[in-house]
Design an enzyme around this catalytic site. Sequence first.
Site, mmCIF file in Angstrom:
data_model
loop_
_atom_site.group_PDB
_atom_site.id
_atom_site.type_symbol
_atom_site.label_atom_id
_atom_site.label_comp_id
_atom_site.label_asym_id
_atom_site.label_seq_id
_atom_site.Cartn_x
_atom_site.Cartn_y
_atom_site.Cartn_z
ATOM 1 N N LYS A 250 0.846 -1.198 0.000
ATOM 2 C CA LYS A 250 0.000 0.000 0.000
ATOM 3 C C LYS A 250 0.876 1.240 0.000
ATOM 4 C CE LYS A 250 -4.349 0.133 2.267
ATOM 5 N NZ LYS A 250 -5.064 0.060 3.556
HETATM 6 C C1 E4P Z 1 -8.316 1.013 3.395
HETATM 7 O O1 E4P Z 1 -7.545 0.242 2.897
HETATM 8 C C2 E4P Z 1 -8.182 1.610 4.728
HETATM 9 O O2 E4P Z 1 -7.531 0.699 5.577
HETATM 10 C C3 E4P Z 1 -9.501 1.912 5.405
HETATM 11 O O3 E4P Z 1 -10.600 1.527 4.623
HETATM 12 C C4 E4P Z 1 -9.576 3.236 6.047
HETATM 13 O O4 E4P Z 1 -10.845 3.410 6.626
HETATM 14 P P1 E4P Z 1 -11.187 4.491 7.734
HETATM 15 O O5 E4P Z 1 -11.566 5.759 7.051
HETATM 16 O O6 E4P Z 1 -12.339 3.900 8.474
HETATM 17 O O7 E4P Z 1 -9.951 4.646 8.594
#
Ligand code: E4P
Length: 216
Positions: A83
């Site tokens: 990521k």
């Molecule tokens: C995506 O890969 C992220 O880990 C995640 O969906 C972030 O979500 P949040 O806005 O609830 O932190």
Amino acid sequence: MKFFIDTANIEQIREANSWGVLDGVTTNPSLAAREEGSYKKILEEIADIVDGSISAEVIAQDYDGMMKEAHELIEISDRIAVKIPLTKVGLKAIKSLSDEGVDVNTTLIFSPMQALLAAKAGASFVSPFVGRLDDISSMGMKVVQDIRTIFDNYGFDTEIIVASIRHPMHVYEAAMIGADIATIPFNVLEKLFNHPLTDIGIERFLSDWRRANKQF
Ligand code: E4P
């Protein structure tokens, strides 16, 4: 549509995996910070449980640091997708890693143009954060819809992961749009099962059965 679970919690991953519909896992630094042990140890455990893509995020924000951490992450499992946030430096790393054949999940996507940049750099996945957009009175799902249209217009095979999901309607809308993947927190995954008529129906079947004193 593929279902990923958005957590680094081993119990939640184990439980969701037992339901038989889990296709992968996404983690991020905030999710990993809530759990015991090193990030690498957590990822190893996840890779032992789930037979699917596992997203793990770099912490470094410079090109060399991102590349170094990415190479360490893919040592853990060949199913790791690295990521990387959509910044100028991030885009360079996305291009280099994609050229090496590494799966990249471009994270912190908030606009269709950011998704287009990531796809052009060869990312395997883009993650638009719908909940965080909704939180600031923007239309998260409109961004997903626009990315779907752009990717279809030009035949990009980059997969769209709808991220930052807050409730079952986000999953429903993602499916209606034709997003490839929804990454879903455990509590929302559990809510997908719920319908009061299912509970009432089971109760009625069982009470009719008991009343008749029937043998199975
Ligand atoms: C995506 O890969 C992220 O880990 C995640 O969906 C972030 O979500 P949040 O806005 O609830 O932190």
